[in-house]
Design a protein around this motif. Structure first.
Motif, short mmCIF file in Angstrom:
data_model
loop_
_atom_site.label_atom_id
_atom_site.label_comp_id
_atom_site.label_asym_id
_atom_site.label_seq_id
_atom_site.Cartn_x
_atom_site.Cartn_y
_atom_site.Cartn_z
N VAL A 105 0.88 -1.49 0.12
CA VAL A 105 -0.07 -0.11 0.24
C VAL A 105 0.89 1.20 0.03
N LYS A 106 2.14 1.16 0.05
CA LYS A 106 3.08 2.09 0.14
C LYS A 106 3.79 2.12 -1.23
N GLY A 107 3.27 1.22 -2.13
CA GLY A 107 4.02 1.36 -3.57
C GLY A 107 5.07 0.58 -3.76
N LYS A 108 5.73 -0.38 -2.74
CA LYS A 108 6.65 -1.40 -2.90
C LYS A 108 6.22 -2.78 -3.14
N GLU A 109 6.54 -3.27 -4.28
CA GLU A 109 6.12 -4.83 -4.46
C GLU A 109 7.16 -5.79 -4.01
N VAL A 110 6.85 -6.24 -2.96
CA VAL A 110 7.69 -7.23 -2.05
C VAL A 110 6.67 -8.63 -1.72
N GLU A 111 7.62 -9.72 -2.02
CA GLU A 111 6.87 -10.94 -1.89
C GLU A 111 7.48 -11.91 -0.93
N SER A 112 6.86 -12.84 -0.15
CA SER A 112 7.27 -13.90 0.48
C SER A 112 7.77 -15.03 -0.47
N VAL A 113 8.92 -15.57 -0.78
CA VAL A 113 9.14 -16.74 -1.47
C VAL A 113 9.28 -18.01 -0.75
N VAL A 114 9.68 -17.85 0.60
CA VAL A 114 9.48 -19.16 1.58
C VAL A 114 8.77 -18.66 2.77
N GLN A 115 7.73 -19.44 3.20
CA GLN A 115 7.06 -19.25 4.31
C GLN A 115 7.48 -19.95 5.34
N PHE A 116 8.40 -19.44 6.30
CA PHE A 116 8.90 -20.57 7.17
C PHE A 116 7.85 -20.88 8.31
N SER A 117 6.80 -20.12 8.57
CA SER A 117 5.77 -20.41 9.80
C SER A 117 4.58 -20.08 9.42
N GLN A 118 3.55 -20.55 10.39
CA GLN A 118 2.16 -20.53 10.30
C GLN A 118 1.47 -19.80 11.35
N ALA A 119 2.38 -19.38 12.36
CA ALA A 119 1.99 -18.71 13.74
C ALA A 119 3.06 -17.56 14.01
N PRO A 120 2.85 -16.84 14.77
CA PRO A 120 3.77 -15.68 15.25
C PRO A 120 4.92 -15.82 15.92
N GLY A 121 4.70 -16.94 16.54
CA GLY A 121 5.99 -17.23 17.45
C GLY A 121 6.07 -16.21 18.83
N GLU A 122 5.17 -15.37 18.64
CA GLU A 122 5.41 -14.15 19.80
C GLU A 122 4.55 -14.40 21.07
N VAL A 123 5.05 -13.95 22.03
CA VAL A 123 4.50 -14.18 23.46
C VAL A 123 4.34 -12.81 23.94
N GLU A 124 3.09 -12.40 24.71
CA GLU A 124 2.97 -11.21 25.25
C GLU A 124 3.19 -11.39 26.73
#
Length: 345
Positions: A105-124
């Motif tokens: 949406v900022k006009g930059k074309e970037v793409e994921s080519v290898v998706q390592f994960s399916q969850a954030p892996g983050e903890v609050e």
């Protein structure tokens, strides 16, 4: 391949090489045939378990086996790694997939080519001192909450958790505290009451009894509970123009990373930990580091393929709080490709 080093050293060491890079991060000697020479990949924290496949691929020798010359660099936050990609300092970034939507949406074309994960892996995490005041995201109001960097994925997810629980983004204060010891120190000193971080920082905080887990998104189940679906996070993403001009190199990178993900799926956390640099344990010892890997392993894919429905979850989460995306049309098909991982062998 040279050993990775911290952000300040990375910038200095790459200064001469940057004069050879095009605006899209390519090599001036490379052609559309796909040969790219050295490929620089910036990681949003090489010692973070969520980005473990980057260093593990190097340690397993898979980059070398594919005949691709990779230099791994590191920044403490994903947003800084994103900046390095967009500015052309590096050809790839290991960071969160959600940046591809924000950049589009900022006009930059970037793409994921290898998706390592399916969850954030983050903890609050919430500090023990503030535990009585923060029982959930609805209690974020008036609090100072740690994130790796402003505009980072931890910042994005914290804002989503807040607004989805009735707290406006203006009603709490995100504080950029990085990860590891800087996050831990901020929690100890009380400059933040809680915050979002990953392993091994999580394991260290719990071991030192400095805080407790408030929201756990290290598993697909945790992602569904907190975010309403699978949330593809850590990935290798690159500028689309560079990908299209260097498909041979991108395929080699995909081959290497997919081999690593498959290897991870058939080996124990202890076996994985044994392959990693000793200092990644952050002073907590090998046992604690192994435990942090074990707790985070469920987030990873086995094949690098984008999880079904994942991009839609990410878009919904970002649009809940991000004014840049709320009124924008996002073409999700341009934010990732499965071309290379499905051809990996």
């Amino acid at each position: 391949m040279r050993a990775p080093f911290r952000a300040t050293a990375a910038v200095a060491a790459s200064a001469v090489a940057l004069s050879l890079l095009t605006a899209c991060g390519g090599d001036s000697s490379a052609s559309g045939s796909g040969s790219a020479g050295k490929v620089k990949i910036m990681v949003g924290g090489l010692d973070k378990v969520i980005y473990l496949p980057a260093m593990l691929t190097e340690r397993l020798g898979y980059f070398k086996a594919e005949g691709v010359d990779v230099e791994l660099l590191t920044e403490p936050a994903g947003v800084q790694a994103e900046t390095a990609l967009v500015s052309g300092d590096v050809q790839g970034t290991v960071g969160f997939y959600d940046h591809t939507l924000d950049l589009q949406v900022k006009g930059k074309e970037v793409e994921s080519v290898v998706q390592f994960s399916q969850a954030p892996g983050e903890v609050e995490i919430v500090s023990n001192k503030a535990a009585d005041d923060i029982a959930g995201a609805a209690d974020f109001k008036g609090k100072q909450l740690g994130v790796t960097g402003i505009g980072s994925s931890t910042d994005f997810l914290t804002k989503y958790l807040a607004v989805s629980n009735g707290v406006k983004t203006s009603e709490f204060t995100p504080v950029a505290v990085g990860a590891g010891q800087t996050f831990i120190s901020a929690l100890e000193q009380g400059s933040i009451q809680g915050g979002m971080t990953t392993d091994p920082t999580v394991a260290t905080i719990l071991d030192k009894k400095l805080g407790k887990v408030l929201i756990d998104m290290r598993t697909p189940e945790g992602s569904r509970q907190a975010l309403g679906g699978l949330y593809p996070s850590s990935s290798l993403y690159m500028q689309t123009e560079w990908v299209n001009g260097h498909k041979e190199t991108v395929q080699k990178l995909a081959n290497a990373f997919v081999k690593t993900l498959a290897w991870m799926s058939t080996h124990s956390a202890a076996e994985i930990a044994a392959k990693m640099p000793a200092d990644y344990a952050q002073g907590g010892g090998q046992e604690l580091y192994t435990r942090s890997i074990e707790n985070t392993l469920p987030m990873f894919t086995k094949d690098g393929v984008m999880p079904e429905g994942g991009p839609e979850t990410v878009e919904r989460v970002l649009k809940a709080f991000n004014p840049n995306l709320q009124n924008a049309k996002v073409d999700l098909s341009r934010t990732y490709t499965t071309e290379f991982v499905k051809s990996a062998g």
